[in-house]
Motif scaffolding. Sequence first.
Motif, PDB file in Angstrom:
ATOM      1  N   ILE A 153       0.864  -1.183   0.000  1.00 21.42           N
ATOM      2  CA  ILE A 153       0.000   0.000   0.000  1.00 21.42           C
ATOM      3  C   ILE A 153       0.896   1.225   0.000  1.00 21.42           C
ATOM      4  N   ILE A 154       0.723   2.075  -0.988  1.00 24.60           N
ATOM      5  CA  ILE A 154       1.653   3.179  -1.217  1.00 24.60           C
ATOM      6  C   ILE A 154       0.980   4.526  -0.971  1.00 24.60           C
ATOM      7  N   ARG A 155       1.621   5.342  -0.133  1.00 27.42           N
ATOM      8  CA  ARG A 155       1.179   6.717   0.112  1.00 27.42           C
ATOM      9  C   ARG A 155       1.974   7.667  -0.766  1.00 27.42           C
ATOM     10  N   ARG A 156       1.279   8.673  -1.306  1.00 27.50           N
ATOM     11  CA  ARG A 156       1.927   9.654  -2.175  1.00 27.50           C
ATOM     12  C   ARG A 156       1.664  11.078  -1.671  1.00 27.50           C
ATOM     13  N   ASP A 157       1.403  11.219  -0.367  1.00 32.01           N
ATOM     14  CA  ASP A 157       1.042  12.520   0.188  1.00 32.01           C
ATOM     15  C   ASP A 157       2.219  13.228   0.844  1.00 32.01           C
ATOM     16  N   GLY A 158       3.446  12.794   0.554  1.00 25.54           N
ATOM     17  CA  GLY A 158       4.633  13.427   1.115  1.00 25.54           C
ATOM     18  C   GLY A 158       5.659  13.716   0.043  1.00 25.54           C
ATOM     19  N   PRO A 159       6.848  14.145   0.446  1.00 28.00           N
ATOM     20  CA  PRO A 159       7.901  14.446  -0.528  1.00 28.00           C
ATOM     21  C   PRO A 159       8.278  13.233  -1.377  1.00 28.00           C
ATOM     22  N   LYS A 160       8.209  12.029  -0.776  1.00 27.83           N
ATOM     23  CA  LYS A 160       8.532  10.792  -1.489  1.00 27.83           C
ATOM     24  C   LYS A 160       7.412   9.778  -1.270  1.00 27.83           C
ATOM     25  N   PRO A 161       7.178   8.894  -2.230  1.00 31.05           N
ATOM     26  CA  PRO A 161       6.221   7.812  -1.990  1.00 31.05           C
ATOM     27  C   PRO A 161       6.681   6.955  -0.824  1.00 31.05           C
ATOM     28  N   ARG A 162       5.724   6.477  -0.032  1.00 30.44           N
ATOM     29  CA  ARG A 162       6.020   5.615   1.115  1.00 30.44           C
ATOM     30  C   ARG A 162       5.161   4.362   1.038  1.00 30.44           C
ATOM     31  N   VAL A 163       5.707   3.266   1.534  1.00 33.54           N
ATOM     32  CA  VAL A 163       5.004   1.985   1.494  1.00 33.54           C
ATOM     33  C   VAL A 163       4.776   1.489   2.923  1.00 33.54           C
ATOM     34  N   LEU A 164       3.647   0.840   3.136  1.00 31.66           N
ATOM     35  CA  LEU A 164       3.319   0.288   4.446  1.00 31.66           C
ATOM     36  C   LEU A 164       4.082  -1.011   4.667  1.00 31.66           C
ATOM     37  N   MET A 165       4.801  -1.085   5.796  1.00 29.71           N
ATOM     38  CA  MET A 165       5.534  -2.297   6.136  1.00 29.71           C
ATOM     39  C   MET A 165       5.360  -2.608   7.617  1.00 29.71           C
ATOM     40  N   GLY A 166       5.520  -3.867   7.970  1.00 28.94           N
ATOM     41  CA  GLY A 166       5.410  -4.281   9.359  1.00 28.94           C
ATOM     42  C   GLY A 166       6.518  -5.258   9.716  1.00 28.94           C
ATOM     43  N   LYS A 167       6.887  -5.284  10.987  1.00 33.59           N
ATOM     44  CA  LYS A 167       7.946  -6.173  11.461  1.00 33.59           C
ATOM     45  C   LYS A 167       7.344  -7.440  12.045  1.00 33.59           C
ATOM     46  N   ARG A 168       7.792  -8.596  11.549  1.00 34.59           N
ATOM     47  CA  ARG A 168       7.320  -9.871  12.053  1.00 34.59           C
ATOM     48  C   ARG A 168       7.901 -10.163  13.438  1.00 34.59           C
ATOM     49  N   HIS A 169       7.149 -10.886  14.225  1.00 32.32           N
ATOM     50  CA  HIS A 169       7.560 -11.211  15.593  1.00 32.32           C
ATOM     51  C   HIS A 169       8.804 -12.102  15.581  1.00 32.32           C
ATOM     52  N   GLY A 170       9.680 -11.895  16.549  1.00 33.77           N
ATOM     53  CA  GLY A 170      10.917 -12.664  16.620  1.00 33.77           C
ATOM     54  C   GLY A 170      10.711 -14.137  16.887  1.00 33.77           C
ATOM     55  N   GLY A 171       9.528 -14.519  17.386  1.00 34.05           N
ATOM     56  CA  GLY A 171       9.271 -15.915  17.683  1.00 34.05           C
ATOM     57  C   GLY A 171       8.788 -16.733  16.510  1.00 34.05           C
ATOM     58  N   HIS A 172       8.549 -16.102  15.363  1.00 30.99           N
ATOM     59  CA  HIS A 172       8.080 -16.831  14.190  1.00 30.99           C
ATOM     60  C   HIS A 172       9.186 -17.729  13.644  1.00 30.99           C
ATOM     61  N   SER A 173       8.795 -18.921  13.202  1.00 31.77           N
ATOM     62  CA  SER A 173       9.773 -19.823  12.587  1.00 31.77           C
ATOM     63  C   SER A 173      10.103 -19.400  11.167  1.00 31.77           C
ATOM     64  N   PHE A 174       9.216 -18.611  10.545  1.00 34.03           N
ATOM     65  CA  PHE A 174       9.411 -18.184   9.156  1.00 34.03           C
ATOM     66  C   PHE A 174       9.697 -16.687   9.137  1.00 34.03           C
ATOM     67  N   MET A 175      10.916 -16.327   8.765  1.00 33.37           N
ATOM     68  CA  MET A 175      11.336 -14.933   8.625  1.00 33.37           C
ATOM     69  C   MET A 175      11.105 -14.099   9.886  1.00 33.37           C
ATOM     70  N   PRO A 176      11.618 -14.520  11.047  1.00 38.84           N
ATOM     71  CA  PRO A 176      11.456 -13.718  12.262  1.00 38.84           C
ATOM     72  C   PRO A 176      12.212 -12.398  12.173  1.00 38.84           C
ATOM     73  N   ASP A 177      11.632 -11.367  12.795  1.00 37.24           N
ATOM     74  CA  ASP A 177      12.259 -10.042  12.885  1.00 37.24           C
ATOM     75  C   ASP A 177      12.469  -9.378  11.523  1.00 37.24           C
ATOM     76  N   ARG A 178      11.864  -9.897  10.486  1.00 36.95           N
ATOM     77  CA  ARG A 178      11.986  -9.269   9.164  1.00 36.95           C
ATOM     78  C   ARG A 178      10.808  -8.318   8.935  1.00 36.95           C
ATOM     79  N   TRP A 179      11.062  -7.304   8.119  1.00 33.81           N
ATOM     80  CA  TRP A 179      10.017  -6.359   7.732  1.00 33.81           C
ATOM     81  C   TRP A 179       9.376  -6.826   6.426  1.00 33.81           C
ATOM     82  N   VAL A 180       8.051  -6.827   6.408  1.00 36.22           N
ATOM     83  CA  VAL A 180       7.308  -7.369   5.264  1.00 36.22           C
ATOM     84  C   VAL A 180       6.099  -6.486   4.970  1.00 36.22           C
ATOM     85  N   PHE A 181       5.425  -6.789   3.874  1.00 35.35           N
ATOM     86  CA  PHE A 181       4.133  -6.178   3.567  1.00 35.35           C
ATOM     87  C   PHE A 181       3.041  -7.000   4.252  1.00 35.35           C
ATOM     88  N   PRO A 182       1.912  -6.389   4.609  1.00 34.97           N
ATOM     89  CA  PRO A 182       0.844  -7.190   5.206  1.00 34.97           C
ATOM     90  C   PRO A 182       0.311  -8.214   4.204  1.00 34.97           C
TER      91      PRO A 182
END
Length: 236
Positions: free
Chosen positions: A33-62
Amino acid sequence: MSEPEPKPFKPEGPARVPGARAVRPKSAATVMIIRRDGPKPRVLMGKRHGGHSFMPDRWVFPGGRIDRADYRAPFATDLRHDVSAVFDAYLKPGKGRALALAAVRETWEEAGLLLARPAPQRPAAGPWREFIEQGALPDLEALDVVARAITPPAVGKRFDTWFLVADAERLMSLDRQADCGELEEIAWVDFDEAQALPLPQVTRMMIKESVERMRDPNRPKPFLRFKDGGMRPSHL
């Protein structure tokens, strides 16, 4: 002409048990999801929980796996014909819409944001109950396909993921619910900031792809598959 050598790829996630057959990938979808209401386009990202077996502590798209309820969930607007045609070229009828609905549902569950249009409140059950109780129905017309990627066979947890994109203007509100589910942190980041985060390799590739698509919206959509120990990219 001989087939090119596959590009080397370092698997991410739990390794497959030695000698076991490759795990069948689960169908999933994620949305940038991309915002264009600032100087640069921005994308929504979230950090996965460190306890996940798949890609822990990584930032991803929802996003996440498709649920059976996604095949029968109501929606305010349907997929555009060109987007539906991309899905239908590879999937059984109705599965593309279900994947899009899964991405919208997971965006609500993980980030507390509604990619939707206002609708009368109505009773509902299952994973869509809380979404529909907000007085909203999914806005599938807002979505476009960016790419598709299948996790390599060497990984013990595999996904066949469709990467979608939508403009933040199609969100009902930029104010999100406080409980973000399995994503520990949520942030709007520009593409340079995103590249500096700890990202899964495929997410990093999609960030670069998004930048290129802003320059050329008609560029081919990547399809990332793995064979003979390496990645053999093609296009949808």
